[in-house]
Design a protein around this motif. Structure first.
Motif, PDB file in Angstrom:
ATOM      1  N   GLN A  57       0.828  -1.210   0.000  1.00  0.00           N
ATOM      2  CA  GLN A  57       0.000   0.000   0.000  1.00  0.00           C
ATOM      3  C   GLN A  57       0.855   1.249   0.000  1.00  0.00           C
ATOM      4  OE1 GLN A  57      -2.836   0.060   3.227  1.00  0.00           O
ATOM      5  NE2 GLN A  57      -3.387  -2.069   2.870  1.00  0.00           N
ATOM      6  N   THR A  58       1.886   1.254   0.825  1.00  0.00           N
ATOM      7  CA  THR A  58       2.694   2.465   0.985  1.00  0.00           C
ATOM      8  C   THR A  58       3.467   2.776  -0.291  1.00  0.00           C
ATOM      9  OG1 THR A  58       2.924   1.857   3.296  1.00  0.00           O
ATOM     10  CG2 THR A  58       4.389   3.574   2.504  1.00  0.00           C
ATOM     11  N   LYS A  59       3.949   1.734  -0.968  1.00  0.00           N
ATOM     12  CA  LYS A  59       4.700   1.948  -2.216  1.00  0.00           C
ATOM     13  C   LYS A  59       3.774   2.125  -3.428  1.00  0.00           C
ATOM     14  CE  LYS A  59       8.182  -0.588  -3.555  1.00  0.00           C
ATOM     15  NZ  LYS A  59       9.349   0.171  -3.959  1.00  0.00           N
ATOM     16  N   GLY A  60       2.484   1.737  -3.269  1.00  0.00           N
ATOM     17  CA  GLY A  60       1.586   1.705  -4.431  1.00  0.00           C
ATOM     18  C   GLY A  60       2.044   0.620  -5.396  1.00  0.00           C
ATOM     19  N   ARG A  61       2.536  -0.502  -4.847  1.00  0.00           N
ATOM     20  CA  ARG A  61       3.114  -1.573  -5.666  1.00  0.00           C
ATOM     21  C   ARG A  61       2.039  -2.582  -6.040  1.00  0.00           C
ATOM     22  NH1 ARG A  61       8.768  -3.745  -5.449  1.00  0.00           N
ATOM     23  NH2 ARG A  61       8.757  -5.979  -5.764  1.00  0.00           N
ATOM     24  N   PRO A  62       1.958  -2.981  -7.319  1.00  0.00           N
ATOM     25  CA  PRO A  62       0.953  -3.983  -7.689  1.00  0.00           C
ATOM     26  C   PRO A  62       1.220  -5.295  -6.934  1.00  0.00           C
ATOM     27  CG  PRO A  62       2.123  -3.137  -9.628  1.00  0.00           C
ATOM     28  CD  PRO A  62       2.804  -2.572  -8.429  1.00  0.00           C
ATOM     29  N   PRO A  63       0.167  -5.943  -6.424  1.00  0.00           N
ATOM     30  CA  PRO A  63       0.364  -7.169  -5.630  1.00  0.00           C
ATOM     31  C   PRO A  63       0.965  -8.327  -6.417  1.00  0.00           C
ATOM     32  CG  PRO A  63      -1.970  -6.631  -5.855  1.00  0.00           C
ATOM     33  CD  PRO A  63      -1.222  -5.496  -6.455  1.00  0.00           C
ATOM     34  N   ILE A  64       1.005  -8.219  -7.758  1.00  0.00           N
ATOM     35  CA  ILE A  64       1.613  -9.293  -8.557  1.00  0.00           C
ATOM     36  C   ILE A  64       3.131  -9.164  -8.624  1.00  0.00           C
ATOM     37  CG2 ILE A  64      -0.340  -9.814 -10.101  1.00  0.00           C
ATOM     38  CD1 ILE A  64       1.706  -7.904 -12.017  1.00  0.00           C
ATOM     39  N   ASN A  65       3.683  -8.133  -8.004  1.00  0.00           N
ATOM     40  CA  ASN A  65       5.138  -7.920  -8.060  1.00  0.00           C
ATOM     41  C   ASN A  65       5.764  -8.411  -6.747  1.00  0.00           C
ATOM     42  OD1 ASN A  65       7.720  -7.030  -8.465  1.00  0.00           O
ATOM     43  ND2 ASN A  65       7.177  -4.904  -8.887  1.00  0.00           N
ATOM     44  N   PRO A  66       6.306  -9.658  -6.746  1.00  0.00           N
ATOM     45  CA  PRO A  66       6.767 -10.252  -5.484  1.00  0.00           C
ATOM     46  C   PRO A  66       7.980  -9.533  -4.888  1.00  0.00           C
ATOM     47  CG  PRO A  66       7.429 -11.596  -7.363  1.00  0.00           C
ATOM     48  CD  PRO A  66       6.569 -10.513  -7.907  1.00  0.00           C
ATOM     49  N   LEU A  67       8.138  -9.676  -3.577  1.00  0.00           N
ATOM     50  CA  LEU A  67       9.217  -8.984  -2.862  1.00  0.00           C
ATOM     51  C   LEU A  67      10.428  -9.897  -2.705  1.00  0.00           C
ATOM     52  CD1 LEU A  67       6.970  -7.509  -0.015  1.00  0.00           C
ATOM     53  CD2 LEU A  67       7.648  -6.400  -2.160  1.00  0.00           C
ATOM     54  N   ILE A  68      11.600  -9.289  -2.593  1.00  0.00           N
ATOM     55  CA  ILE A  68      12.795 -10.073  -2.273  1.00  0.00           C
ATOM     56  C   ILE A  68      12.841 -10.251  -0.753  1.00  0.00           C
ATOM     57  CG2 ILE A  68      15.324 -10.115  -2.331  1.00  0.00           C
ATOM     58  CD1 ILE A  68      15.145  -8.541  -4.982  1.00  0.00           C
ATOM     59  N   ILE A  69      13.119 -11.485  -0.346  1.00  0.00           N
ATOM     60  CA  ILE A  69      13.169 -11.802   1.081  1.00  0.00           C
ATOM     61  C   ILE A  69      14.637 -11.904   1.504  1.00  0.00           C
ATOM     62  CG2 ILE A  69      12.400 -13.419   2.875  1.00  0.00           C
ATOM     63  CD1 ILE A  69      10.100 -12.052   1.183  1.00  0.00           C
ATOM     64  N   HIS A  70      14.970 -11.182   2.562  1.00  0.00           N
ATOM     65  CA  HIS A  70      16.356 -11.115   3.023  1.00  0.00           C
ATOM     66  C   HIS A  70      16.517 -11.922   4.312  1.00  0.00           C
ATOM     67  CE1 HIS A  70      15.673  -7.721   0.376  1.00  0.00           C
ATOM     68  NE2 HIS A  70      16.974  -7.711   0.136  1.00  0.00           N
ATOM     69  N   VAL A  71      17.587 -12.711   4.366  1.00  0.00           N
ATOM     70  CA  VAL A  71      17.844 -13.523   5.563  1.00  0.00           C
ATOM     71  C   VAL A  71      19.308 -13.379   5.967  1.00  0.00           C
ATOM     72  CG1 VAL A  71      15.982 -15.182   5.120  1.00  0.00           C
ATOM     73  CG2 VAL A  71      18.262 -15.600   4.174  1.00  0.00           C
ATOM     74  N   PHE A  72      19.608 -13.864   7.203  1.00  0.00           N
ATOM     75  CA  PHE A  72      20.942 -13.643   7.761  1.00  0.00           C
ATOM     76  C   PHE A  72      21.991 -14.592   7.198  1.00  0.00           C
ATOM     77  CE2 PHE A  72      24.221 -14.165  11.049  1.00  0.00           C
ATOM     78  CZ  PHE A  72      24.640 -12.836  11.139  1.00  0.00           C
ATOM     79  N   ASP A  73      21.605 -15.858   6.986  1.00  0.00           N
ATOM     80  CA  ASP A  73      22.645 -16.834   6.613  1.00  0.00           C
ATOM     81  C   ASP A  73      22.077 -17.951   5.734  1.00  0.00           C
ATOM     82  OD1 ASP A  73      21.141 -18.288   8.388  1.00  0.00           O
ATOM     83  OD2 ASP A  73      22.650 -18.334   9.967  1.00  0.00           O
ATOM     84  N   ASN A  74      23.012 -18.806   5.277  1.00  0.00           N
ATOM     85  CA  ASN A  74      22.664 -19.929   4.412  1.00  0.00           C
ATOM     86  C   ASN A  74      21.625 -20.861   5.018  1.00  0.00           C
ATOM     87  OD1 ASN A  74      23.808 -19.958   1.951  1.00  0.00           O
ATOM     88  ND2 ASN A  74      25.735 -20.856   2.637  1.00  0.00           N
ATOM     89  N   LYS A  75      21.743 -21.098   6.308  1.00  0.00           N
ATOM     90  CA  LYS A  75      20.791 -22.018   6.942  1.00  0.00           C
ATOM     91  C   LYS A  75      19.370 -21.481   6.752  1.00  0.00           C
ATOM     92  CE  LYS A  75      19.312 -24.229  11.180  1.00  0.00           C
ATOM     93  NZ  LYS A  75      17.919 -23.934  10.863  1.00  0.00           N
ATOM     94  N   SER A  76      19.216 -20.191   6.966  1.00  0.00           N
ATOM     95  CA  SER A  76      17.877 -19.595   6.813  1.00  0.00           C
ATOM     96  C   SER A  76      17.412 -19.693   5.362  1.00  0.00           C
ATOM     97  CB  SER A  76      17.889 -18.128   7.224  1.00  0.00           C
ATOM     98  OG  SER A  76      18.564 -17.962   8.430  1.00  0.00           O
ATOM     99  N   VAL A  77      18.333 -19.533   4.395  1.00  0.00           N
ATOM    100  CA  VAL A  77      17.952 -19.647   2.978  1.00  0.00           C
ATOM    101  C   VAL A  77      17.356 -21.024   2.725  1.00  0.00           C
ATOM    102  CG1 VAL A  77      18.856 -19.845   0.610  1.00  0.00           C
ATOM    103  CG2 VAL A  77      19.642 -17.993   2.091  1.00  0.00           C
ATOM    104  N   PHE A  78      18.074 -22.063   3.191  1.00  0.00           N
ATOM    105  CA  PHE A  78      17.647 -23.418   2.826  1.00  0.00           C
ATOM    106  C   PHE A  78      16.628 -24.008   3.813  1.00  0.00           C
ATOM    107  CE2 PHE A  78      21.745 -22.826   0.567  1.00  0.00           C
ATOM    108  CZ  PHE A  78      21.196 -22.788  -0.708  1.00  0.00           C
ATOM    109  N   ASP A  79      16.251 -23.234   4.842  1.00  0.00           N
ATOM    110  CA  ASP A  79      15.045 -23.576   5.608  1.00  0.00           C
ATOM    111  C   ASP A  79      13.816 -23.173   4.799  1.00  0.00           C
ATOM    112  OD1 ASP A  79      16.400 -24.575   7.740  1.00  0.00           O
ATOM    113  OD2 ASP A  79      16.231 -22.780   8.990  1.00  0.00           O
ATOM    114  N   ILE A  80      14.003 -22.165   3.943  1.00  0.00           N
ATOM    115  CA  ILE A  80      12.860 -21.603   3.196  1.00  0.00           C
ATOM    116  C   ILE A  80      12.755 -22.204   1.793  1.00  0.00           C
ATOM    117  CG2 ILE A  80      11.946 -19.444   2.203  1.00  0.00           C
ATOM    118  CD1 ILE A  80      13.300 -17.973   4.562  1.00  0.00           C
ATOM    119  N   ALA A  81      13.915 -22.433   1.159  1.00  0.00           N
ATOM    120  CA  ALA A  81      13.920 -22.885  -0.244  1.00  0.00           C
ATOM    121  C   ALA A  81      14.697 -24.191  -0.372  1.00  0.00           C
ATOM    122  CB  ALA A  81      14.550 -21.820  -1.118  1.00  0.00           C
ATOM    123  N   HIS A  82      14.393 -24.927  -1.459  1.00  0.00           N
ATOM    124  CA  HIS A  82      15.097 -26.193  -1.709  1.00  0.00           C
ATOM    125  C   HIS A  82      16.557 -25.934  -2.051  1.00  0.00           C
ATOM    126  CE1 HIS A  82      11.743 -28.944  -1.453  1.00  0.00           C
ATOM    127  NE2 HIS A  82      11.001 -28.024  -2.065  1.00  0.00           N
TER     128      HIS A  82
END
Ligand code: AMP
Ligand code: MG
Length: 331
Positions: A57-82
């Motif tokens: 809402q604040t950016k006026g961004r279309p909901p079809i435009n996905p966000l980049i998700i930021h994490v601290f380390d590799n473990k967190s990356v591969f807890d979320i993705a294959h």
């Protein structure tokens, strides 16, 4: 939540107190703009659907435009993705840093990324950032953080505190004043498929950087089918129309030069010494300043010197083409 309500935007210092406060706000569902090594990011808890709604809402961004998700380390990356071999290799070469990987999301990813942060896709764009402020916030929050660029959708990206302030004062909870962002352009986004990778968005990490590290890249024609939502033709727009690849400005134009500004010409130099990395760092802030100058000088257009299409110059040219997309119909 009604975002038309004026908020008191806290200005936080780039120190432990500021970082503590920013983390508390993010954990309780608020929005904080912070510096990253690429551009300023508008941060929210990626597991909280209401906080993510606020970003859109604040950016006026279309909901079809996905966000980049930021994490601290590799473990967190591969807890979320294959996990896959290429992602692990890329991670060890380029993370933490200005690289985003689009990976297949785990169905039971933990912690659970809210659907609206990734536009309901089965893939997810992940990055481990290098900026010390962002790293401390990620550690303190112990959460994945969604952080699109801190600007209104489609408009100029912000790489300086003062530009974030003028975009979002009264609209978000806090801004950390962390000075200018050293790279100045958004992260390189890559998509991994089988044993190849495709560049969805060029950035500081270039095709040559990938090739020199033995990664093979699928050329665009083959990668056509890859869905890259949100990569709109018109993006990164200043208020003033642009004219690209201009040798000299006309009478009613300002100049954005690569190299020193010619004598008697009104404008700004991206880099006096024609340094392409310096030019990238100065791109968005120079365009923001030229928007102001156009009003003062009563100029109608910004003429832009040709930018060498090498290294990060590829990313600069990609951004300029999108920034000039609307103006290009006018010439
Ligand atoms: P920004 O937030 O402005 O840096 O833009 C992030 C960009 O990441 C979006 O415009 C998308 O093109 C891209 N992106 C995010 N998630 C995905 C995904 N799952 N697949 C492909 N591209 C993505
Ligand atoms: Mg953006």
């Amino acid at each position: 939540m009604n975002i038309s309500k004026i908020k008191k935007t806290e200005i936080l210092s780039n120190n432990e107190i500021g970082i503590d406060r920013a983390s508390t706000i993010i954990k309780s569902g608020g929005l904080v703009a912070i510096p990253t090594e690429t551009v300023y990011g508008l941060c929210a808890d990626a597991t909280n659907p209401d906080a993510i709604n606020l970003i859109y809402q604040t950016k006026g961004r279309p909901p079809i435009n996905p966000l980049i998700i930021h994490v601290f380390d590799n473990k967190s990356v591969f807890d979320i993705a294959h996990k896959n071999k290429i992602a692990e290799d890329l991670s060890s070469k380029f993370w933490p840093g200005p690289l985003t990987m689009v990976l297949k999301k785990k169905i039971n990813n933990k912690p659970s990324i809210t659907k609206n942060a990734i536009s309901g896709l089965k893939t997810i764009a992940l990055r481990i950032p290098a900026h010390p402020v962002f790293r401390k916030i990620l550690k303190k929050c112990n959460l994945p953080i969604a952080a699109p660029s801190a600007n209104l959708s489609g408009k100029l990206t912000t790489t300086r505190f003062e530009d974030v302030l003028s975009n979002f004062s009264g609209k978000i909870d806090a801004i950390i004043d962390g000075g200018p962002c050293p790279i100045g352009l958004e992260s390189t986004i890559i998509y991994i498929h089988e044993k190849n990778i495709s560049i969805l968005r060029p950035g500081k990490i270039t095709e040559d950087d990938l090739l020199n590290n033995d990664f093979s890249i699928t050329k665009k024609s083959k990668a056509k089918k890859i869905i890259s939502p949100g990569q709109l033709n018109s993006h990164y727009c200043p208020k003033t129309p642009l004219r690209l690849n201009a040798k000299m400005p006309n009478l009613n134009e300002l100049l954005l030069s690569f190299g020193p500004l010619p004598k008697g010409i009104v404008g700004i130099s991206l880099s006096e010494v024609s340094d392409i990395n310096e030019a990238a760092m100065n791109l968005y802030s120079s365009l923001a300043d030229l928007d102001e100058l156009a009003i003062i000088e009563n100029k109608k257009t910004i003429a832009i010197h040709p930018i060498p299409n090498k290294g990060i110059g590829v990313a600069i040219n990609e951004r300029l083409l999108r920034a000039a997309y609307k103006s290009s119909n006018k010439f």
